[in-house]
Write an enzyme that holds these catalytic residues in place. Sequence first.
Site, PDB file in Angstrom:
ATOM      1  N   ASP A  36     -29.444 -10.323 -31.022  1.00 34.47           N
ATOM      2  CA  ASP A  36     -30.098  -9.914 -31.879  1.00 34.47           C
ATOM      3  C   ASP A  36     -29.065  -9.717 -33.201  1.00 34.47           C
ATOM      4  OD1 ASP A  36     -28.923  -7.346 -31.989  1.00 34.47           O
ATOM      5  OD2 ASP A  36     -30.953  -6.284 -32.380  1.00 34.47           O
ATOM      6  N   HIS A  37     -29.377  -9.516 -34.426  1.00 36.07           N
ATOM      7  CA  HIS A  37     -28.393  -9.560 -35.469  1.00 36.07           C
ATOM      8  C   HIS A  37     -27.477  -8.384 -35.159  1.00 36.07           C
ATOM      9  CE1 HIS A  37     -31.395  -6.375 -36.438  1.00 36.07           C
ATOM     10  NE2 HIS A  37     -30.654  -5.777 -36.900  1.00 36.07           N
ATOM     11  N   CYS A  69     -27.185  -6.406 -28.006  1.00 37.12           N
ATOM     12  CA  CYS A  69     -27.604  -6.073 -29.454  1.00 37.12           C
ATOM     13  C   CYS A  69     -26.796  -5.032 -29.948  1.00 37.12           C
ATOM     14  CB  CYS A  69     -29.211  -5.416 -29.089  1.00 37.12           C
ATOM     15  SG  CYS A  69     -29.081  -3.999 -27.953  1.00 37.12           S
ATOM     16  N   GLY A  70     -27.132  -4.080 -30.674  1.00 28.40           N
ATOM     17  CA  GLY A  70     -26.165  -3.138 -31.091  1.00 28.40           C
ATOM     18  C   GLY A  70     -25.531  -2.228 -30.256  1.00 28.40           C
ATOM     19  N   THR A  71     -26.544  -1.423 -29.190  1.00 28.62           N
ATOM     20  CA  THR A  71     -26.044  -0.741 -28.118  1.00 28.62           C
ATOM     21  C   THR A  71     -26.364  -1.298 -26.825  1.00 28.62           C
ATOM     22  OG1 THR A  71     -28.312  -0.008 -28.178  1.00 28.62           O
ATOM     23  CG2 THR A  71     -26.894   1.209 -29.611  1.00 28.62           C
ATOM     24  N   GLY A  72     -27.205  -2.337 -26.677  1.00 29.11           N
ATOM     25  CA  GLY A  72     -27.496  -2.746 -25.318  1.00 29.11           C
ATOM     26  C   GLY A  72     -28.722  -2.429 -24.665  1.00 29.11           C
ATOM     27  N   GLY A  98     -31.890  -1.630 -26.393  1.00 25.53           N
ATOM     28  CA  GLY A  98     -33.091  -2.243 -26.633  1.00 25.53           C
ATOM     29  C   GLY A  98     -33.210  -3.466 -25.846  1.00 25.53           C
ATOM     30  N   MET A  99     -32.175  -4.169 -25.706  1.00 26.16           N
ATOM     31  CA  MET A  99     -32.318  -5.312 -24.675  1.00 26.16           C
ATOM     32  C   MET A  99     -32.723  -5.079 -23.223  1.00 26.16           C
ATOM     33  SD  MET A  99     -31.724  -8.430 -26.443  1.00 26.16           S
ATOM     34  CE  MET A  99     -30.906  -9.107 -27.567  1.00 26.16           C
ATOM     35  N   HIS A 114     -23.993  -4.094  -5.708  1.00 22.19           N
ATOM     36  CA  HIS A 114     -25.075  -3.372  -5.218  1.00 22.19           C
ATOM     37  C   HIS A 114     -26.613  -3.432  -5.573  1.00 22.19           C
ATOM     38  CE1 HIS A 114     -22.038  -0.014  -3.814  1.00 22.19           C
ATOM     39  NE2 HIS A 114     -21.663  -1.057  -3.407  1.00 22.19           N
ATOM     40  N   HIS A 132     -27.973  -2.626   0.742  1.00 21.47           N
ATOM     41  CA  HIS A 132     -28.311  -2.903  -0.696  1.00 21.47           C
ATOM     42  C   HIS A 132     -29.751  -3.831  -0.955  1.00 21.47           C
ATOM     43  CE1 HIS A 132     -24.683  -0.423  -1.643  1.00 21.47           C
ATOM     44  NE2 HIS A 132     -24.106  -1.679  -0.858  1.00 21.47           N
TER      45      HIS A 132
HETATM   46  C1  RB5 Z   1     -30.490  -3.145 -34.610  1.00 18.93           C
HETATM   47  O1  RB5 Z   1     -30.134  -2.437 -35.619  1.00 18.93           O
HETATM   48  C2  RB5 Z   1     -30.433  -2.314 -33.243  1.00 18.93           C
HETATM   49  O2  RB5 Z   1     -31.488  -0.994 -33.272  1.00 18.93           O
HETATM   50  C3  RB5 Z   1     -30.290  -3.006 -32.084  1.00 18.93           C
HETATM   51  O3  RB5 Z   1     -29.370  -4.174 -32.376  1.00 18.93           O
HETATM   52  C4  RB5 Z   1     -30.146  -2.457 -30.639  1.00 18.93           C
HETATM   53  O4  RB5 Z   1     -28.799  -1.712 -30.842  1.00 18.93           O
HETATM   54  C5  RB5 Z   1     -31.227  -1.675 -30.274  1.00 18.93           C
HETATM   55  O5  RB5 Z   1     -31.237  -1.246 -29.146  1.00 18.93           O
END
Ligand code: RB5
Length: 147
Positions: free
Chosen positions: A8-9, A65-68, A70-71, A98, A133
Site C-alpha cells: 500500500d502507500h 504496508c506501514g507495519t506489515g 494490516g497486510m 517450521h 511440522h
Molecule cells: C497506512 O497508513 C497504514 O495504516 C498501513 O500501511 C498499515 O500499516 C496497516 O496495517
Amino acid sequence: MKFVVANDHGGIDLQPTVCEKLEELGHEVIHLGTYNKESCDYSDFAVKACEKVVNKEADFAILICGTGLGMSMSANKVKGIRAACVSETFSARMSRAHNNANVLCLGARVIGTEVCKMIVEEFATTEFEGGRHQRRVDKICKIEEDN
Ligand code: RB5
C-alpha cells in the site's frame, strides 16, 4: 521461484528494496502495486497477491504496508495462505522452516532497507522442514475447514 510483491502507500518506499533483492537472488518478480503514494487500502492488495499464490500463479507473495500488520491480517483470511509478519531474520527463517509460510509481510515503517534485504534472503532461501511440522501445519489448515 515466482514471487508476487504488493504494497500500500505505507509500504511503497520499501518495495524497490524487496524486488531488487529477489531479482538479485534469481527469482521472477511481479509487482502488483500500488504504484504511487495516494492513500489506498492494504487489504485490496493483500487479496490480489494472495489469490495469485492460491491459484498457483506464484510460489510466494511478499506484502508491505506501514507495519506489515494490516497486510498479514488480511492475507491470513485467504484460504490456503499462511502469512508471517516479520521484522527480524530468525522469524523469517522459522516462518519457512517450521510454518511453511507462503506469504511474508513487512512493515516499511518498522524495518530499514538492510534488515529488509536479510529477511527477504532468509525467507527466499529456507526450505520447509516437513516431518512433525507438517502435522502442525495440517492442523492450521483444519482450522480453516472447521471455521
Ligand atoms: C497506512 O497508513 C497504514 O495504516 C498501513 O500501511 C498499515 O500499516 C496497516 O496495517
